[in-house]
Design a protein around this motif. Sequence first.
Motif, PDB file in Angstrom:
ATOM      1  N   PHE A  84       0.721  -1.396  -0.134  1.00  0.00           N
ATOM      2  CA  PHE A  84       0.029  -0.158   0.135  1.00  0.00           C
ATOM      3  C   PHE A  84       0.898   1.147  -0.193  1.00  0.00           C
ATOM      4  N   GLU A  85       0.663   2.271  -0.510  1.00  0.00           N
ATOM      5  CA  GLU A  85       1.229   3.683  -0.767  1.00  0.00           C
ATOM      6  C   GLU A  85       1.652   3.954   0.891  1.00  0.00           C
ATOM      7  N   TYR A  86       0.889   4.085   1.709  1.00  0.00           N
ATOM      8  CA  TYR A  86       1.101   4.551   2.747  1.00  0.00           C
ATOM      9  C   TYR A  86       2.416   3.654   3.534  1.00  0.00           C
ATOM     10  N   VAL A  87       2.600   2.354   3.314  1.00  0.00           N
ATOM     11  CA  VAL A  87       3.632   1.716   3.547  1.00  0.00           C
ATOM     12  C   VAL A  87       4.941   2.336   2.773  1.00  0.00           C
ATOM     13  N   ARG A  88       4.642   2.424   1.718  1.00  0.00           N
ATOM     14  CA  ARG A  88       5.953   3.007   1.053  1.00  0.00           C
ATOM     15  C   ARG A  88       6.319   4.316   1.756  1.00  0.00           C
ATOM     16  N   ILE A  89       5.457   5.099   2.136  1.00  0.00           N
ATOM     17  CA  ILE A  89       5.645   6.463   2.589  1.00  0.00           C
ATOM     18  C   ILE A  89       6.398   6.289   4.153  1.00  0.00           C
ATOM     19  N   VAL A  90       6.010   5.490   4.903  1.00  0.00           N
ATOM     20  CA  VAL A  90       6.553   5.304   5.935  1.00  0.00           C
ATOM     21  C   VAL A  90       7.945   4.528   5.849  1.00  0.00           C
TER      22      VAL A  90
ATOM     23  N   PHE B 202       4.143  11.596   6.658  1.00  0.00           N
ATOM     24  CA  PHE B 202       4.765  10.588   7.189  1.00  0.00           C
ATOM     25  C   PHE B 202       3.664   9.953   8.415  1.00  0.00           C
ATOM     26  N   ILE B 203       3.434  10.853   9.241  1.00  0.00           N
ATOM     27  CA  ILE B 203       2.596  10.808  10.741  1.00  0.00           C
ATOM     28  C   ILE B 203       1.240  10.122  10.148  1.00  0.00           C
ATOM     29  N   ARG B 204       0.547  10.556   9.143  1.00  0.00           N
ATOM     30  CA  ARG B 204      -0.842  10.228   8.669  1.00  0.00           C
ATOM     31  C   ARG B 204      -0.668   8.897   8.246  1.00  0.00           C
ATOM     32  N   ALA B 205       0.662   8.577   7.341  1.00  0.00           N
ATOM     33  CA  ALA B 205       0.761   7.096   6.908  1.00  0.00           C
ATOM     34  C   ALA B 205       0.924   6.275   7.942  1.00  0.00           C
ATOM     35  N   PHE B 206       1.777   6.478   9.155  1.00  0.00           N
ATOM     36  CA  PHE B 206       2.140   5.916  10.273  1.00  0.00           C
ATOM     37  C   PHE B 206       1.152   5.546  10.796  1.00  0.00           C
TER      38      PHE B 206
END
Length: 553
Positions: free
Chosen positions: A123-129, A155-159
């Motif tokens: 998922f994209e948020y995993v890539r951002i983290v 980063f915080i939102r994705a984390f």
Amino acid sequence: MTNCKVKHLNNREYKADLEVNKIQQSSVKLWHQKDVQQDTIVGISLDKWYDQNKKVAKSKAIVVAVIDTQIDLKHEDLQGQIWVNKKEVANNGIDDDNNGYIDDSNGWNFIGTKRGSTVWSNFEYVRIVREYEKQFKEIKESDVLNRDFNNYKEFIRAFNLQNKQKKFYGNWLKSLKYKTVKFPIAKDSLKKYFPKENYTYQQLDSMYKKYKINDKSYIQRRDDNDSDLGALIEVLMSALEVNQNSLSDINKLKEEIDSIVNRNLNMSYNERRFFDLNEYLFEKGYGNNNVSSNLSGITINNHSTRVSGILAANRFNGIGVKGIASNVKIMPLSISPSGDEHDKDIALAIRYAVDNGAKIINMSFGKEFSLHKKWVIDAYKYAEMHDVLLVHGSGNNSFNVDENPYYPNDVDYENPNEVVANFINVGATTSKADSTLVASFSNYGKKNVDLFAPGAKIYTTASNNTYGFESGTSFSAPMVSGTAALIWSYYPKLSAKEVKEIILESGTAYDIEVLIPGGEGKKAKFSELSKSGKVLNVYNAMQLAEKVSKKKR
């Protein structure tokens, strides 16, 4: 994300299966092509236009790029409707047209490996983290430099979302593992009461209540080895609730959730290692020419096949369904895996479509995060410069995209102004002109959704030469793309900006209050949920296109 591109089981088309407006298969299959005045169905008035216009356009076929999953090239209702790269000699291992893609006879698969397989994706948020973890994980907000603050916020939102989803899917996987063990035992145990296994949910519920202990001790002593009758009844009830009729059904879902936990959400898993590319360089040529394939026995070409059928299924062969436009060639471009799309793939697919003659680009996919937004925006501008129209499904999260980012889009949320004039964002409607007009799963937004089109229980082509119903804004977008293709078939001198304005201006307005998706019963004027406040109307669009075209002569 979709099935069978495996669905995002928390925020994609699968949620639409619970849509309140359930159009049964026994009713009008192609309801979305009807007219609200003639048929009392909130369709797009396509039949009305065709009934009055029998002449087929003689202009050159309009190429519509469908950036999506892989597609069923052999589907009976798509024969003759697929784009062919006439500059390329099929399967000779040579890049005959020197466009950087070898043997791209029908398009390109940007997520295909050299071995011919298609891989799962994060998922994209995993890539951002993963991208920003070392930089931001141990830092306080007050210590972040101004130039890094937006990245820090993302980063915080994705984390936070990653942790939430890991817990959600981890618990789901644990329950499915428990269910796979107990389901056969439960089936066998209840044969004493139901020899033919013909029990209903209500019967099991009544039986369960007899065994349920009124205080909390029953719950407190439950564990994974619990096999008392009450627990076994509960297993069968939970299976019936989600139409799991066999151990095979449960195991299939368990495997899917296991892949989400261990691939989509796994920081250690990075599918790009299977590709010969540098993720930070904007280079092309990776992937393969296999635009129609399978993944580990799971059909992954269903989504694009459904989208393409709505848009361009053969109107004259007397079988299946009728697409919106007949004078169309579909250019399949695969970027959508069982996970989130890469911005690099999105941007390169848009550029490929533009460079190879597409007039319209349909994008029935989306995600809540975007790691490389600039690449995509630059591709939008490239399409705008070449007078190519971009059409996107607004998403199925039941939220306001003016407030909640959803990508790809034509705005910069740090400065929410449209960056191009060739982008149409489409929400989904049902068939009824009442409070349920807006599909409960659809995203909306007065600024960032341009208009609505039917998207609940749409009958269309499906993989393996079949047909079926599906719901989602993914299936609203191709209605707009098909309408644009129809307009250009008859009025080829119109610009992309003019076609967009025609489609938005000519829609049908409904002066009613509707339930706000995700609004827990709250209502708003339908006109407040999109920029145009309208539903797509092909008949009106074609009439307006004729007027605008005459003025240009």
